[in-house]
Design a protein around this motif. Structure first.
Motif, PDB file in Angstrom:
ATOM      1  N   HIS A  21       0.714  -1.108  -0.001  1.00 34.32           N
ATOM      2  CA  HIS A  21      -0.140  -0.095  -0.018  1.00 34.32           C
ATOM      3  C   HIS A  21       0.862   1.230  -0.085  1.00 34.32           C
ATOM      4  O   HIS A  21       0.606   2.227  -0.654  1.00 34.32           O
ATOM      5  N   LYS A 270      -8.898  16.137   8.945  1.00 33.36           N
ATOM      6  CA  LYS A 270      -9.208  15.032   8.184  1.00 33.36           C
ATOM      7  C   LYS A 270      -8.121  13.726   8.112  1.00 33.36           C
ATOM      8  O   LYS A 270      -8.342  12.646   7.787  1.00 33.36           O
ATOM      9  N   VAL A 271      -6.875  13.975   8.520  1.00 35.34           N
ATOM     10  CA  VAL A 271      -5.756  13.043   8.676  1.00 35.34           C
ATOM     11  C   VAL A 271      -5.921  12.656  10.228  1.00 35.34           C
ATOM     12  O   VAL A 271      -5.663  11.283  10.342  1.00 35.34           O
ATOM     13  N   GLN A 311      -1.016  14.824   0.367  1.00 40.07           N
ATOM     14  CA  GLN A 311      -1.625  13.753  -0.427  1.00 40.07           C
ATOM     15  C   GLN A 311      -1.372  12.383   0.185  1.00 40.07           C
ATOM     16  O   GLN A 311      -2.213  11.581   0.571  1.00 40.07           O
ATOM     17  N   CYS A 313      -0.713  11.439   3.298  1.00 43.80           N
ATOM     18  CA  CYS A 313      -1.212  11.398   4.498  1.00 43.80           C
ATOM     19  C   CYS A 313      -2.790  10.915   4.268  1.00 43.80           C
ATOM     20  O   CYS A 313      -3.191  10.266   4.811  1.00 43.80           O
ATOM     21  N   GLN A 314      -3.297  11.634   3.094  1.00 46.74           N
ATOM     22  CA  GLN A 314      -4.560  11.449   3.068  1.00 46.74           C
ATOM     23  C   GLN A 314      -4.698  10.283   2.576  1.00 46.74           C
ATOM     24  O   GLN A 314      -5.787   9.521   2.878  1.00 46.74           O
ATOM     25  N   GLU A 315      -3.948   9.725   1.453  1.00 47.37           N
ATOM     26  CA  GLU A 315      -4.065   8.194   1.119  1.00 47.37           C
ATOM     27  C   GLU A 315      -3.964   7.378   2.287  1.00 47.37           C
ATOM     28  O   GLU A 315      -4.745   6.382   2.271  1.00 47.37           O
ATOM     29  N   VAL A 317      -4.613   7.518   5.357  1.00 46.99           N
ATOM     30  CA  VAL A 317      -5.842   7.318   6.424  1.00 46.99           C
ATOM     31  C   VAL A 317      -6.973   7.009   5.482  1.00 46.99           C
ATOM     32  O   VAL A 317      -8.035   6.492   6.335  1.00 46.99           O
ATOM     33  N   SER A 318      -7.104   7.134   4.278  1.00 47.17           N
ATOM     34  CA  SER A 318      -8.167   6.635   3.618  1.00 47.17           C
ATOM     35  C   SER A 318      -8.064   4.995   3.462  1.00 47.17           C
ATOM     36  O   SER A 318      -9.175   4.447   3.169  1.00 47.17           O
ATOM     37  N   GLU A 319      -7.051   4.466   3.555  1.00 47.72           N
ATOM     38  CA  GLU A 319      -6.918   2.923   3.446  1.00 47.72           C
ATOM     39  C   GLU A 319      -6.782   2.323   4.907  1.00 47.72           C
ATOM     40  O   GLU A 319      -7.375   1.312   5.098  1.00 47.72           O
ATOM     41  N   ASN A 321      -6.838   2.608   9.572  1.00 38.09           N
ATOM     42  CA  ASN A 321      -7.540   3.430  10.251  1.00 38.09           C
ATOM     43  C   ASN A 321      -6.580   4.184  11.293  1.00 38.09           C
ATOM     44  O   ASN A 321      -6.710   3.998  12.645  1.00 38.09           O
ATOM     45  N   HIS A 323      -6.350   7.644  11.955  1.00 39.56           N
ATOM     46  CA  HIS A 323      -6.929   8.734  12.233  1.00 39.56           C
ATOM     47  C   HIS A 323      -7.274   8.559  13.698  1.00 39.56           C
ATOM     48  O   HIS A 323      -7.749   7.412  14.102  1.00 39.56           O
TER      49      HIS A 323
END
Ligand code: DON
Length: 325
Positions: A21, A270-271, A311, A313-315, A317-319, A321, A323
């Motif tokens: 990932h 967000k993150v 970007q 970091c956003q990717e 935490v989108s994958e 958990n 946060h």
């Protein structure tokens, strides 16, 4: 497997495909062509905007890197949580926060502004970090010369990094000092308001601040620093106890609320993990009790954060958990 373990490489064969990932996020962010490289000094302006590296170090010392992770960059504002950590560790929270606040400033990182108590808002912005340098200089072993204080601080940084490559970029230091009108203005403004424990050595304090910004390391090394913070102050590579857990808690709290310039609130929302960015394009990310990550890519967004780093970091935490909430 055993030889990988000795080389501190990832040994969990398929930790939910974690490293796969990380690689996917890396390649995704690589195509991001947004942002501008910092241009206030020539040495940073010359940085190749294509540089992009990600390094991970877990709290049990497993390592993974991809991209430009062995090219050195200056720590810049990523030195701020580290100097703050030393101050907390040596002086304690009460003393440190007599001089510097805990609130996000809601303003630019170098804005000429103090809080309602006439203290700098927090240690993650320039005013607060200059003030923290004055605490290191004047309250911890004040008999040390500036040269000795430089060694003292660098040794701390090295211990946080598990003894890995950490240097000093003299050209950047000299340029920083030349291009520092705003930092001088902040320094004098704080002296006017009696912010320092000792106001007789402002020039030295500012030089010390520029020196801390000009310390140099690469992504691999800074991932170890982040992992030491993730591990309550014990370096996962050397197992040395570098910081007290209470100091680490305070550093991470303020990285969480103030570490990403004037994007800190959105990043926390967000993150949701503590991070600190620097103008050379580095980003220290701490996932407490799990791992430290460092990303490096020089192009910055208008608020001063690395575009690819944010970007990434956003990717992440989108994958996963990670946060906090
Ligand atoms: O003080 C400066 O302007 C830089 N040497 C450090 C800047 C930086 O990374 C931004 N910090 N919050």
């Amino acid at each position: 497997l055993i030889s990988r373990a000795f080389r501190h490489q990832f040994i969990i064969p398929d930790w939910s495909g974690f490293t796969k990932h990380i690689e996917d996020f890396y390649w995704k962010c690589k195509t991001n062509s947004e942002g501008k490289v910092a241009s206030y000094i020539p040495q940073l302006a010359r940085m190749n905007p294509d540089y992009w590296g990600v390094s991970v170090c877990t709290i049990d010392g497993q390592r993974f890197s991809i991209g430009d992770t062995s090219i050195p960059f200056t720590l810049q504002s990523c030195s701020k949580p580290l100097t703050y950590a030393i101050a907390l560790d040596r002086l304690g929270q009460e003393v440190v926060h007599q001089y510097v606040g805990q609130e996000p400033s809601g303003r630019n990182f170098n804005e000429l502004v103090l809080d309602y108590n006439k203290k700098p808002h927090n240690p993650m912005i320039n005013a607060g970090a200059i003030l923290v340098c004055s605490l290191l200089k004047s309250l911890i072993k004040p008999e040390m010369t500036l040269a000795e204080k430089f060694d003292f601080t660098m040794n701390y940084f090295k211990k946080l990094a598990g003894g890995e490559n950490l240097g000093f970029n003299n050209a950047i230091f000299l340029s920083e000092r030349e291009a520092a009108d705003r930092n001088y203005a902040l320094g004098f403004y704080m002296r006017e308001h009696n912010c320092y424990p000792d106001k007789s050595n402002l020039k030295e304090i500012l030089d010390f601040y520029f020196q801390c910004c000009s310390m140099e390391a690469n992504c691999d090394t800074m991932a170890v620093v982040a992992a030491t913070l993730a591990n309550g102050g014990i370096c996962p590579i050397t197992e040395e106890k570098v910081l007290k857990p209470d100091s680490v808690r305070d550093v991470l709290s303020l990285m969480h609320s103030c570490g990403m310039y004037d994007y800190s609130g959105q990043f926390a929302f967000k993150v949701g993990i503590p991070a600190k960015s620097g103008v050379s394009g580095s980003l220290l990310v701490v996932i407490p009790n799990v791992m430290g990550i460092c990303t490096w890519s020089p192009p910055l967004d208008p608020l001063g954060n690395s575009c690819r780093g944010v970007q990434f970091c956003q990717e992440l935490v989108s994958e996963f958990n990670f946060h906090r909430y």
